[in-house]
Design a protein around this motif. Structure first.
Motif, PDB file in Angstrom:
ATOM      1  N   ILE A  47       0.858  -1.214  -0.156  1.00  0.00           N
ATOM      2  CA  ILE A  47      -0.183   0.104  -0.056  1.00  0.00           C
ATOM      3  C   ILE A  47       0.899   1.155  -0.044  1.00  0.00           C
ATOM      4  N   ARG A  48       0.569   2.235  -0.905  1.00  0.00           N
ATOM      5  CA  ARG A  48       1.393   3.669  -0.593  1.00  0.00           C
ATOM      6  C   ARG A  48       0.188   4.606  -0.807  1.00  0.00           C
ATOM      7  N   LEU A  49       0.353   5.594   0.384  1.00  0.00           N
ATOM      8  CA  LEU A  49      -0.578   6.651   0.631  1.00  0.00           C
ATOM      9  C   LEU A  49       0.235   7.824   0.048  1.00  0.00           C
ATOM     10  N   ARG A  50      -0.192   8.708  -0.897  1.00  0.00           N
ATOM     11  CA  ARG A  50       0.631   9.498  -1.579  1.00  0.00           C
ATOM     12  C   ARG A  50      -0.228  10.924  -1.518  1.00  0.00           C
ATOM     13  N   LEU A  99      -6.981   5.330   8.448  1.00  0.00           N
ATOM     14  CA  LEU A  99      -7.350   3.709   8.376  1.00  0.00           C
ATOM     15  C   LEU A  99      -8.422   4.008   7.605  1.00  0.00           C
ATOM     16  N   ARG A 100      -9.487   4.776   7.914  1.00  0.00           N
ATOM     17  CA  ARG A 100     -10.701   4.634   6.918  1.00  0.00           C
ATOM     18  C   ARG A 100     -10.272   4.891   5.431  1.00  0.00           C
ATOM     19  N   ILE A 101      -9.322   5.938   5.177  1.00  0.00           N
ATOM     20  CA  ILE A 101      -9.152   6.203   3.833  1.00  0.00           C
ATOM     21  C   ILE A 101      -8.566   4.822   3.202  1.00  0.00           C
ATOM     22  N   ILE A 102      -7.824   4.112   3.886  1.00  0.00           N
ATOM     23  CA  ILE A 102      -7.009   2.711   3.324  1.00  0.00           C
ATOM     24  C   ILE A 102      -8.546   1.893   3.261  1.00  0.00           C
ATOM     25  N   GLY A 103      -9.400   1.975   4.120  1.00  0.00           N
ATOM     26  CA  GLY A 103     -10.504   0.824   4.088  1.00  0.00           C
ATOM     27  C   GLY A 103     -11.631   1.125   3.197  1.00  0.00           C
ATOM     28  N   GLY A 104     -11.562   2.471   2.547  1.00  0.00           N
ATOM     29  CA  GLY A 104     -12.457   2.994   1.600  1.00  0.00           C
ATOM     30  C   GLY A 104     -13.633   3.393   2.135  1.00  0.00           C
ATOM     31  N   PHE A 105     -13.767   3.756   3.604  1.00  0.00           N
ATOM     32  CA  PHE A 105     -14.915   4.116   4.346  1.00  0.00           C
ATOM     33  C   PHE A 105     -15.076   5.884   4.029  1.00  0.00           C
ATOM     34  N   THR A 106     -13.834   6.299   3.863  1.00  0.00           N
ATOM     35  CA  THR A 106     -13.370   7.726   3.661  1.00  0.00           C
ATOM     36  C   THR A 106     -12.909   8.158   2.429  1.00  0.00           C
ATOM     37  N   THR A 107     -13.300   9.082   1.584  1.00  0.00           N
ATOM     38  CA  THR A 107     -12.579   9.547   0.281  1.00  0.00           C
ATOM     39  C   THR A 107     -11.679  10.625   0.879  1.00  0.00           C
ATOM     40  N   ASP A 142      -3.640  10.121  -3.540  1.00  0.00           N
ATOM     41  CA  ASP A 142      -3.880   8.676  -4.113  1.00  0.00           C
ATOM     42  C   ASP A 142      -3.555   7.612  -2.914  1.00  0.00           C
ATOM     43  N   VAL A 143      -4.748   6.700  -3.006  1.00  0.00           N
ATOM     44  CA  VAL A 143      -4.316   5.477  -2.290  1.00  0.00           C
ATOM     45  C   VAL A 143      -4.119   4.359  -3.508  1.00  0.00           C
ATOM     46  N   LEU A 144      -2.778   3.686  -3.289  1.00  0.00           N
ATOM     47  CA  LEU A 144      -2.366   2.527  -4.253  1.00  0.00           C
ATOM     48  C   LEU A 144      -2.270   1.332  -3.653  1.00  0.00           C
ATOM     49  N   PHE A 145      -2.858   0.468  -4.199  1.00  0.00           N
ATOM     50  CA  PHE A 145      -2.775  -1.167  -3.768  1.00  0.00           C
ATOM     51  C   PHE A 145      -2.147  -1.895  -4.628  1.00  0.00           C
ATOM     52  N   ASP A 146      -1.287  -2.450  -4.379  1.00  0.00           N
ATOM     53  CA  ASP A 146      -0.382  -3.231  -5.417  1.00  0.00           C
ATOM     54  C   ASP A 146      -0.102  -2.392  -6.615  1.00  0.00           C
ATOM     55  N   ARG A 152      -4.253   2.566  -8.431  1.00  0.00           N
ATOM     56  CA  ARG A 152      -5.006   3.451  -7.468  1.00  0.00           C
ATOM     57  C   ARG A 152      -6.607   2.982  -7.355  1.00  0.00           C
ATOM     58  N   ILE A 153      -6.917   2.906  -5.789  1.00  0.00           N
ATOM     59  CA  ILE A 153      -7.994   2.527  -5.470  1.00  0.00           C
ATOM     60  C   ILE A 153      -8.871   3.603  -5.038  1.00  0.00           C
ATOM     61  N   ASN A 154      -8.774   4.752  -5.228  1.00  0.00           N
ATOM     62  CA  ASN A 154      -9.446   5.822  -4.328  1.00  0.00           C
ATOM     63  C   ASN A 154     -11.072   5.703  -4.506  1.00  0.00           C
ATOM     64  N   ASP A 155     -11.432   5.032  -5.820  1.00  0.00           N
ATOM     65  CA  ASP A 155     -12.868   5.178  -6.172  1.00  0.00           C
ATOM     66  C   ASP A 155     -13.328   3.692  -5.985  1.00  0.00           C
ATOM     67  N   VAL A 156     -12.757   2.696  -5.458  1.00  0.00           N
ATOM     68  CA  VAL A 156     -13.203   1.424  -5.231  1.00  0.00           C
ATOM     69  C   VAL A 156     -13.887   1.383  -4.101  1.00  0.00           C
TER      70      VAL A 156
END
Length: 388
Positions: free
Chosen positions: A6-9, A48-56, A61-65, A68-72
């Motif tokens: 995971i990368r938070l940018r 934490l909530r941003i990583i989990g997708g509960f907060t935008t 950017d939130v990158l998973f592998d 970019r998963i911001n909108d997932v």
């Protein structure tokens, strides 16, 4: 070498014009136990909530592998969450609580790819029993959740999250509702579970002991910014600023001057140390942990002061000593009575020198010790009675 997962940018987030995350950058490795540590309002739960997708996030950017998963949405991320309130289903037994997510899953039917079918009952049973064994709840399958202890309920919640085989488990202060002894036991248990299942745990807490006990990596946060990232040993032994030194463990933080490499001055006295890389005569913050101070007879002391407060803590005494109006905390097995004049000695490896920061002067003086520990009777030193 660990793989980045995971990368938070450059994350920014604000609520009602109040900045909660301020250009936060962080990467998290696969199979890592990483703890977000800081006081209330520092931004750790929002992260934490941003990583989990509960907060935008407001931006960033939130990158998973690498994707970019911001909108997932949360249910499509390979991430599950355990909150402080476990939200177990009281009408279901332990087995069915853990199996709940599996019963909701659908997968393509091998006979007809256009159809999606439920998981086979035997697969559900096998996965649930494997997970209950992993969290030390084998044999509890038929137990009602309201008949479980707090620690057992927490492990059911963890099993329910892990049975879906996420790549990441988020834990938002899950030990907060437990009593002290159970909390300590669960710290060890959580680390064991993480190592056994072999996935990434991202843990949020304001409790320094939890962070030091469980983490591979600690991220210390304040006011929406990261103050320091490191192993528990690095964070404790080499804090970057006065905030980190004060938040992780107890610290005496004194104004000093770096005379030259490996020599720092406090109270007009020079002390050998192990630090270097500062300018000559640069003003610095000096961190001295309470357990690194030896009490000696006055004539043998590098500094002398007056004991103003003594609290018995079971394994040790917390002793407050006044040095020219600035009060130090010393943790020792040796008792010194209130009012006694004592000397102290500090070995070079017990002195840590930090650059000045915006936190300088805010921490490290234990004058408020009496209020914090509800100690009402203190003896104040006589005016001008302390010397260097």
């Amino acid at each position: 070498m660990s793989k980045e997962l995971i990368r938070l940018r450059d994350l920014c987030m604000a609520y009602d014009d109040e900045l909660v995350l301020d250009h936060l950058n962080l990467y998290i490795n696969d199979k890592e136990f990483l703890t977000l540590l800081g006081p209330s309002g520092c931004g750790k739960t929002t992260t934490l909530r941003i990583i989990g997708g509960f907060t935008t996030p407001g931006s960033g950017d939130v990158l998973f592998d690498g994707v970019r998963i911001n909108d997932v949405p949360p249910y499509k991320r390979q991430i599950n969450t355990v909150f402080q309130k476990y939200a177990l289903f009281p009408h279901l037994n332990v087995f069915e609580n853990v199996a709940f997510g599996l019963r909701m899953q659908r997968r393509p039917d091998p006979a007809d790819p256009k159809r999606r079918s439920k998981l086979p009952e035997e697969e559900i049973r096998q996965r649930v029993l494997e997970m209950l064994e992993a969290v030390s709840l084998k044999g509890f399958e038929n137990r009602r959740t309201d008949a479980l202890s707090g620690g057992q309920q927490q492990r059911v919640a963890i099993a329910r999250a892990l049975v879906n085989r996420p790549k990441v488990l988020l834990l938002d202060e899950p030990l907060g509702a437990l009593d002290l002894k159970l909390r300590k036991d669960m710290q060890i248990e959580l680390k064991r579970i993480q190592q056994q299942v072999g996935i990434t745990f991202i843990y949020v807490t304001h409790d320094q002991e939890e962070a030091l006990t469980m983490s591979d990596t600690i991220v210390v946060m304040d006011k929406g910014s990261i103050q320091q990232i490191g192993t528990p040993e690095d964070i404790y032994n080499e804090p970057k600023n006065a905030f980190v030194a004060d938040f992780i463990g107890e610290s005496n933080i004194i104004d000093g001057v770096m005379v030259r490499d490996k020599l720092v001055q406090m109270y007009g006295r020079q002390f050998p140390c192990l630090d270097g890389g500062f300018a000559e005569n640069e003003p610095v913050d000096v961190v001295i942990r309470p357990e690194d101070i030896d009490i000696v007879p006055v004539e043998q002391g590098q500094l002398t002061g007056t004991v103003t407060n003594v609290t018995f803590k079971g394994m040790q005494y917390d002793i407050i000593v006044d040095f020219r109006g600035f009060k130090w905390l010393i943790q020792t097995t040796d008792h010194s009575p209130v009012g006694a004049r004592i000397g102290i000695k500090i070995d070079p490896d017990g002195i840590h020198v930090m650059k000045k920061s915006r936190y300088s002067g805010l921490y490290g003086d234990y004058s408020s010790f009496s209020d914090e520990y509800d100690e009402l009777d203190t003896v104040e030193p006589e005016e001008g009675g302390d010397e260097a």
